[in-house]
Write a protein that holds these residues in place. Structure first.
Motif, PDB file in Angstrom:
ATOM      1  N   TYR A 291       0.821  -1.211   0.000  1.00 23.73           N
ATOM      2  CA  TYR A 291       0.000   0.000   0.000  1.00 23.73           C
ATOM      3  C   TYR A 291       0.855   1.261   0.000  1.00 23.73           C
ATOM      4  CZ  TYR A 291      -3.476  -3.441   1.238  1.00 23.73           C
ATOM      5  OH  TYR A 291      -4.276  -4.539   1.246  1.00 23.73           O
ATOM      6  N   ILE A 292       1.945   1.259   0.756  1.00 24.19           N
ATOM      7  CA  ILE A 292       2.817   2.418   0.832  1.00 24.19           C
ATOM      8  C   ILE A 292       3.534   2.640  -0.494  1.00 24.19           C
ATOM      9  CG2 ILE A 292       4.850   3.388   1.975  1.00 24.19           C
ATOM     10  CD1 ILE A 292       2.241   3.256   3.639  1.00 24.19           C
ATOM     11  N   MET A 293       4.075   1.588  -1.075  1.00 25.19           N
ATOM     12  CA  MET A 293       4.854   1.737  -2.301  1.00 25.19           C
ATOM     13  C   MET A 293       3.980   2.139  -3.480  1.00 25.19           C
ATOM     14  SD  MET A 293       8.008  -0.932  -1.741  1.00 25.19           S
ATOM     15  CE  MET A 293       7.493  -2.100  -2.867  1.00 25.19           C
ATOM     16  N   GLU A 294       2.673   1.943  -3.373  1.00 26.65           N
ATOM     17  CA  GLU A 294       1.788   2.377  -4.446  1.00 26.65           C
ATOM     18  C   GLU A 294       1.586   3.891  -4.454  1.00 26.65           C
ATOM     19  OE1 GLU A 294      -1.971   0.334  -4.578  1.00 26.65           O
ATOM     20  OE2 GLU A 294      -1.012  -1.622  -4.326  1.00 26.65           O
ATOM     21  N   TRP A 295       1.765   4.551  -3.316  1.00 28.87           N
ATOM     22  CA  TRP A 295       1.420   5.962  -3.221  1.00 28.87           C
ATOM     23  C   TRP A 295       2.576   6.888  -2.889  1.00 28.87           C
ATOM     24  CZ3 TRP A 295      -3.041   7.350  -5.098  1.00 28.87           C
ATOM     25  CH2 TRP A 295      -4.033   6.394  -5.200  1.00 28.87           C
ATOM     26  N   ASP A 296       3.719   6.396  -2.435  1.00 27.74           N
ATOM     27  CA  ASP A 296       4.771   7.286  -1.959  1.00 27.74           C
ATOM     28  C   ASP A 296       5.258   8.255  -3.033  1.00 27.74           C
ATOM     29  OD1 ASP A 296       6.156   5.306  -3.424  1.00 27.74           O
ATOM     30  OD2 ASP A 296       7.955   5.571  -2.200  1.00 27.74           O
ATOM     31  N   HIS A 297       5.356   7.803  -4.262  1.00 25.31           N
ATOM     32  CA  HIS A 297       5.850   8.669  -5.331  1.00 25.31           C
ATOM     33  C   HIS A 297       4.863   9.786  -5.659  1.00 25.31           C
ATOM     34  CE1 HIS A 297       3.782   5.195  -7.066  1.00 25.31           C
ATOM     35  NE2 HIS A 297       3.414   5.988  -8.039  1.00 25.31           N
ATOM     36  N   TRP A 298       3.578   9.513  -5.529  1.00 25.26           N
ATOM     37  CA  TRP A 298       2.575  10.555  -5.779  1.00 25.26           C
ATOM     38  C   TRP A 298       2.617  11.615  -4.678  1.00 25.26           C
ATOM     39  CZ3 TRP A 298       0.607  11.230 -10.327  1.00 25.26           C
ATOM     40  CH2 TRP A 298       0.484  10.144 -11.198  1.00 25.26           C
TER      41      TRP A 298
ATOM     42  N   SER B  55      12.532  12.927   1.144  1.00 30.09           N
ATOM     43  CA  SER B  55      12.928  11.705   1.839  1.00 30.09           C
ATOM     44  C   SER B  55      11.905  10.580   1.729  1.00 30.09           C
ATOM     45  CB  SER B  55      13.196  11.996   3.314  1.00 30.09           C
ATOM     46  OG  SER B  55      11.988  12.297   3.980  1.00 30.09           O
ATOM     47  N   LEU B  56      10.840  10.781   0.997  1.00 37.78           N
ATOM     48  CA  LEU B  56       9.851   9.706   0.874  1.00 37.78           C
ATOM     49  C   LEU B  56      10.420   8.492   0.146  1.00 37.78           C
ATOM     50  CD1 LEU B  56       6.544  11.680   0.291  1.00 37.78           C
ATOM     51  CD2 LEU B  56       7.269  10.451   2.335  1.00 37.78           C
ATOM     52  N   ASP B  57      11.406   8.706  -0.716  1.00 35.00           N
ATOM     53  CA  ASP B  57      12.051   7.549  -1.346  1.00 35.00           C
ATOM     54  C   ASP B  57      12.826   6.734  -0.308  1.00 35.00           C
ATOM     55  OD1 ASP B  57      13.947   9.583  -1.068  1.00 35.00           O
ATOM     56  OD2 ASP B  57      15.002   9.074  -2.905  1.00 35.00           O
ATOM     57  N   ALA B  58      13.349   7.407   0.726  1.00 31.40           N
ATOM     58  CA  ALA B  58      14.028   6.681   1.799  1.00 31.40           C
ATOM     59  C   ALA B  58      13.033   5.832   2.590  1.00 31.40           C
ATOM     60  CB  ALA B  58      14.759   7.648   2.730  1.00 31.40           C
ATOM     61  N   MET B  59      11.795   6.321   2.690  1.00 33.37           N
ATOM     62  CA  MET B  59      10.772   5.517   3.355  1.00 33.37           C
ATOM     63  C   MET B  59      10.495   4.255   2.546  1.00 33.37           C
ATOM     64  SD  MET B  59       6.875   6.421   4.583  1.00 33.37           S
ATOM     65  CE  MET B  59       7.372   7.889   5.431  1.00 33.37           C
ATOM     66  N   ALA B  60      10.434   4.418   1.236  1.00 32.40           N
ATOM     67  CA  ALA B  60      10.215   3.254   0.368  1.00 32.40           C
ATOM     68  C   ALA B  60      11.389   2.270   0.477  1.00 32.40           C
ATOM     69  CB  ALA B  60      10.031   3.695  -1.078  1.00 32.40           C
TER      70      ALA B  60
ATOM     71  N   ILE C 105       9.224  15.342 -10.439  1.00 30.43           N
ATOM     72  CA  ILE C 105       8.936  14.662 -11.710  1.00 30.43           C
ATOM     73  C   ILE C 105       9.825  13.429 -11.864  1.00 30.43           C
ATOM     74  CG2 ILE C 105       9.128  14.893 -14.226  1.00 30.43           C
ATOM     75  CD1 ILE C 105       8.164  17.830 -13.852  1.00 30.43           C
ATOM     76  N   ASN C 106      11.104  13.566 -11.490  1.00 30.77           N
ATOM     77  CA  ASN C 106      12.023  12.436 -11.572  1.00 30.77           C
ATOM     78  C   ASN C 106      11.559  11.276 -10.685  1.00 30.77           C
ATOM     79  OD1 ASN C 106      14.514  11.192 -12.453  1.00 30.77           O
ATOM     80  ND2 ASN C 106      15.252  11.532 -10.376  1.00 30.77           N
ATOM     81  N   ILE C 107      11.149  11.575  -9.468  1.00 28.09           N
ATOM     82  CA  ILE C 107      10.642  10.536  -8.559  1.00 28.09           C
ATOM     83  C   ILE C 107       9.428   9.855  -9.171  1.00 28.09           C
ATOM     84  CG2 ILE C 107       9.465  10.161  -6.328  1.00 28.09           C
ATOM     85  CD1 ILE C 107      11.355  12.341  -5.177  1.00 28.09           C
ATOM     86  N   LEU C 108       8.516  10.659  -9.701  1.00 28.13           N
ATOM     87  CA  LEU C 108       7.295  10.110 -10.295  1.00 28.13           C
ATOM     88  C   LEU C 108       7.616   9.227 -11.502  1.00 28.13           C
ATOM     89  CD1 LEU C 108       4.188  10.119 -10.164  1.00 28.13           C
ATOM     90  CD2 LEU C 108       4.230  12.091 -11.687  1.00 28.13           C
ATOM     91  N   LEU C 109       8.474   9.708 -12.394  1.00 23.09           N
ATOM     92  CA  LEU C 109       8.818   8.934 -13.588  1.00 23.09           C
ATOM     93  C   LEU C 109       9.563   7.639 -13.245  1.00 23.09           C
ATOM     94  CD1 LEU C 109       9.839  11.780 -16.074  1.00 23.09           C
ATOM     95  CD2 LEU C 109       7.714  10.459 -16.030  1.00 23.09           C
ATOM     96  N   GLU C 110      10.435   7.685 -12.232  1.00 20.72           N
ATOM     97  CA  GLU C 110      11.130   6.467 -11.802  1.00 20.72           C
ATOM     98  C   GLU C 110      10.145   5.415 -11.330  1.00 20.72           C
ATOM     99  OE1 GLU C 110      14.120   6.998  -8.827  1.00 20.72           O
ATOM    100  OE2 GLU C 110      15.445   8.087 -10.167  1.00 20.72           O
ATOM    101  N   HIS C 111       9.193   5.829 -10.507  1.00 20.94           N
ATOM    102  CA  HIS C 111       8.243   4.889  -9.957  1.00 20.94           C
ATOM    103  C   HIS C 111       7.222   4.395 -10.991  1.00 20.94           C
ATOM    104  CE1 HIS C 111       9.306   4.692  -5.701  1.00 20.94           C
ATOM    105  NE2 HIS C 111       9.751   5.918  -5.872  1.00 20.94           N
ATOM    106  N   LEU C 112       6.991   5.194 -11.990  1.00 16.31           N
ATOM    107  CA  LEU C 112       6.068   4.761 -13.056  1.00 16.31           C
ATOM    108  C   LEU C 112       6.798   3.926 -14.100  1.00 16.31           C
ATOM    109  CD1 LEU C 112       3.925   7.997 -13.526  1.00 16.31           C
ATOM    110  CD2 LEU C 112       3.304   5.904 -12.305  1.00 16.31           C
TER     111      LEU C 112
END
Length: 189
Positions: free
Chosen positions: A64-71, A115-120, A178-185
């Protein structure tokens, strides 16, 4: 995870904070080392806490977390970046006086967004045999060093950019989002 892998992970996690802190440093009026260290400490503490939170969540509900952290990260960085751009455009060059210090909560919000990527990563670390406290401390220290360095680099870039520094800082934050979003997508490898 061995020491070299931990250090590579720690400094890799600190790159978003480094880029954001360059923009923050450039938008201030000649930030002193004390302000750079303050920013580094805020970013470092937040960056150290988030993988621990992610690790704890990973034990329970990683999908659930990994689905939304990038957004969430994209949204926060976009809003903060747009705020900086609007402030940079709104103020006339002759009436703008750069501030000497960023507000605590603005720095915390920026630190959380970067730092949300660190949470992931923390979620992923929950499935490995790692000492999360040592790993989180390494990530926090690397981020503190890199954010402090970024602020000092921003100090020298800021006068070169003049009044455009705040606009550039906003563009950098939006670019990170944008980079975080594109990486996760899956658009960036």
């Amino acid at each position: 995870m061995n020491l070299s892998a931990t250090l590579i992970l720690a400094f890799g996690m600190s790159m978003d904070a480094f880029a954001a802190s360059i923009g923050k440093g450039a938008s201030l009026h000649q930030p002193r080392f004390r302000e750079a260290l303050r920013t580094g400490l805020i970013f470092g503490v937040v960056e150290a806490i988030t993988p621990i939170i992610g690790w704890g969540i990973g034990l329970f509900a990683s999908q659930y977390i990994m689905e939304w952290d990038h957004w969430v990260a994209f949204s926060l960085l976009f809003i903060l970046g747009m705020r900086m751009i609007v402030e940079g455009v709104r103020n006339r060059p002759d009436e703008v006086e750069k501030v000497k210090r960023h507000g605590f909560w603005l720095l915390v919000a920026t630190a959380i967004a970067t730092s949300l990527d660190a949470m992931a990563i923390g979620v992923g670390l929950a499935f490995l045999q790692v000492n999360i406290v040592h790993t989180a401390m390494a990530i926090g220290m690397a981020t503190m060093i890199m954010a402090t360095l970024g602020m000092m680099i921003g100090r020298f870039i800021g006068p070169l950019l003049g009044k455009r520094a705040e606009i550039l800082g906003g563009v950098v934050l939006i670019g990170i989002g944008i980079n975080i979003l594109l990486e996760h997508l899956g658009y960036l490898a």
